[in-house]
Design a protein around this motif. Structure first.
Motif, PDB file in Angstrom:
ATOM      1  N   HIS A  96       4.364   2.573  12.532  1.00 50.55           N
ATOM      2  CA  HIS A  96       5.474   2.027  13.323  1.00 50.55           C
ATOM      3  C   HIS A  96       5.341   0.542  13.643  1.00 50.55           C
ATOM      4  CE1 HIS A  96       6.968   6.075  13.930  1.00 50.55           C
ATOM      5  NE2 HIS A  96       5.829   6.454  14.477  1.00 50.55           N
ATOM      6  N   GLY A  97       4.180  -0.041  13.380  1.00 50.27           N
ATOM      7  CA  GLY A  97       3.938  -1.409  13.798  1.00 50.27           C
ATOM      8  C   GLY A  97       4.123  -2.455  12.733  1.00 50.27           C
ATOM      9  N   ASP A  98       4.740  -2.089  11.604  1.00 47.64           N
ATOM     10  CA  ASP A  98       4.992  -3.038  10.520  1.00 47.64           C
ATOM     11  C   ASP A  98       3.699  -3.701  10.053  1.00 47.64           C
ATOM     12  OD1 ASP A  98       6.640  -4.274   8.678  1.00 47.64           O
ATOM     13  OD2 ASP A  98       7.129  -5.967   9.971  1.00 47.64           O
ATOM     14  N   ARG A  99       2.676  -2.857   9.803  1.00 45.48           N
ATOM     15  CA  ARG A  99       1.383  -3.357   9.339  1.00 45.48           C
ATOM     16  C   ARG A  99       1.019  -2.700   8.008  1.00 45.48           C
ATOM     17  NH1 ARG A  99      -2.380  -4.826  13.083  1.00 45.48           N
ATOM     18  NH2 ARG A  99      -3.591  -5.399  11.224  1.00 45.48           N
ATOM     19  N   PRO A 100       1.806  -2.933   6.953  1.00 44.19           N
ATOM     20  CA  PRO A 100       1.542  -2.279   5.662  1.00 44.19           C
ATOM     21  C   PRO A 100       0.205  -2.664   5.051  1.00 44.19           C
ATOM     22  CG  PRO A 100       3.183  -4.014   5.399  1.00 44.19           C
ATOM     23  CD  PRO A 100       2.987  -3.832   6.872  1.00 44.19           C
ATOM     24  N   LEU A 134      13.427   5.561   6.078  1.00 47.15           N
ATOM     25  CA  LEU A 134      12.876   4.561   5.173  1.00 47.15           C
ATOM     26  C   LEU A 134      13.591   3.223   5.370  1.00 47.15           C
ATOM     27  CD1 LEU A 134      10.921   3.965   2.857  1.00 47.15           C
ATOM     28  CD2 LEU A 134      12.687   4.716   1.267  1.00 47.15           C
ATOM     29  N   LEU A 135      14.891   3.271   5.560  1.00 48.88           N
ATOM     30  CA  LEU A 135      15.671   2.058   5.792  1.00 48.88           C
ATOM     31  C   LEU A 135      15.240   1.383   7.087  1.00 48.88           C
ATOM     32  CD1 LEU A 135      18.075   0.430   4.618  1.00 48.88           C
ATOM     33  CD2 LEU A 135      19.569   1.764   6.118  1.00 48.88           C
ATOM     34  N   LYS A 136      14.955   2.172   8.106  1.00 49.20           N
ATOM     35  CA  LYS A 136      14.564   1.626   9.406  1.00 49.20           C
ATOM     36  C   LYS A 136      13.159   1.035   9.371  1.00 49.20           C
ATOM     37  CE  LYS A 136      14.132   2.978  14.280  1.00 49.20           C
ATOM     38  NZ  LYS A 136      14.269   4.116  15.244  1.00 49.20           N
ATOM     39  N   ARG A 137      12.214   1.744   8.716  1.00 46.05           N
ATOM     40  CA  ARG A 137      10.817   1.286   8.686  1.00 46.05           C
ATOM     41  C   ARG A 137      10.550   0.274   7.573  1.00 46.05           C
ATOM     42  NH1 ARG A 137       7.393   6.914   9.318  1.00 46.05           N
ATOM     43  NH2 ARG A 137       8.453   7.702  11.183  1.00 46.05           N
ATOM     44  N   ASP A 207      -0.138  10.450   6.302  1.00 45.04           N
ATOM     45  CA  ASP A 207      -0.892   9.666   7.270  1.00 45.04           C
ATOM     46  C   ASP A 207      -1.631  10.555   8.278  1.00 45.04           C
ATOM     47  OD1 ASP A 207       1.488  10.492   8.402  1.00 45.04           O
ATOM     48  OD2 ASP A 207       1.960   8.573   9.341  1.00 45.04           O
ATOM     49  N   VAL A 208      -0.961  11.574   8.814  1.00 40.71           N
ATOM     50  CA  VAL A 208      -1.575  12.415   9.848  1.00 40.71           C
ATOM     51  C   VAL A 208      -1.259  13.885   9.590  1.00 40.71           C
ATOM     52  CG1 VAL A 208      -1.728  12.927  12.320  1.00 40.71           C
ATOM     53  CG2 VAL A 208      -1.320  10.586  11.579  1.00 40.71           C
TER      54      VAL A 208
END
Length: 242
Positions: A96-100, A134-137, A207-208
């Motif tokens: 969620h933190g935009d850290r790809p 996907l569009l949002k993230r 991821d989880v």
């Protein structure tokens, strides 16, 4: 010449910890304090879901009580981290933190955690996101993990093997039964990729893992599409007492 350029870049942009931003010795790594606060899974684990278990291995397959009571639709499962402390912060930053950029480091941990379940010719597939999320993230964190893992492990990746064609409600806070009901018929095989699953060993990447309901839905779709063995590998695992 190239060495001087690298030195100049390092002086201008010194490597920083991906966990806290402090200076560190190498790019795409963690500083000492962040490393110590990250709960890596090791030792004896349930071979179906990857949750840590007490005791020592006796050479036989070991499964937790939950997996014995309700067998998973996949064969083997592993996770790199326990979903708490710094590991939880890293997963949330990726998700969620935009850290790809975190996916590159995480793939190394995944490669180590999954080395016992990799099979020759295995096909990696991420758990899919609905197009609206996907569009949002802007990216699917599971697809990033799968792509980097494929490079680390030398395995083929199919980022759109599965599709989430129906948007589902947030699963947090729901029971395992409620999660399964929400996910029913939400995930399908990509019509143009289905042939790639015939007789293949598939590794699902996410991821989880909490209850495993999403991975179970994906595994059932793969099996129905003709896949052979299904395994799962996640960056983090929610422990039973979490």
């Amino acid at each position: 010449m190239w060495h001087r350029i690298q030195t100049a870049v390092a002086l201008i942009y010194p490597p920083r910890c991906l966990g806290c931003g402090d200076l560190t010795e190498s790019d795409f790594g963690l500083c000492g304090p962040c490393w110590r606060e990250t709960s890596f899974i090791g030792g004896v684990v349930c071979e179906s879901c990857g949750v840590p278990l007490p005791g020592v291995s006796d050479g036989h397959r070991i499964e937790c009580d939950d997996c014995l009571a309700a067998p998973r639709p996949w064969q083997d499962g592993r996770s790199a981290l326990l979903y708490d402390g710094k590991a939880r912060s890293l997963v949330l930053a990726l998700k969620h933190g935009d850290r790809p950029e975190l996916a590159r480091l995480a793939a190394r941990w995944l490669a180590r955690a999954g080395q016992e379940i990799f099979r020759e010719g295995m096909l990696l597939a991420p758990v899919p996101l609905h197009w609206s999320r996907l569009l949002k993230r802007r990216y699917n964190q599971s697809a990033l993990l799968a792509q980097h893992l494929g490079k680390e492990a030398g395995l083929e990746v199919c980022p759109d093997l599965l599709l989430r064609h129906r948007k589902t409600s947030v699963l947090d806070g729901k029971t395992a039964t409620e999660r399964a009901e929400v996910l029913e018929h939400a995930i399908i095989a990509h019509p143009k990729r289905q042939d790639q699953m015939q007789g293949r060993n598939i590794l699902l990447v996410d991821d989880v893992m909490t209850s495993g309901a999403t991975l179970a839905a994906c595994a059932r779709v793969c099996l129905a599409s003709g896949a052979n063995h299904i395994s799962v590998l996640t960056l983090a695992r929610v422990a039973k007492d979490a």
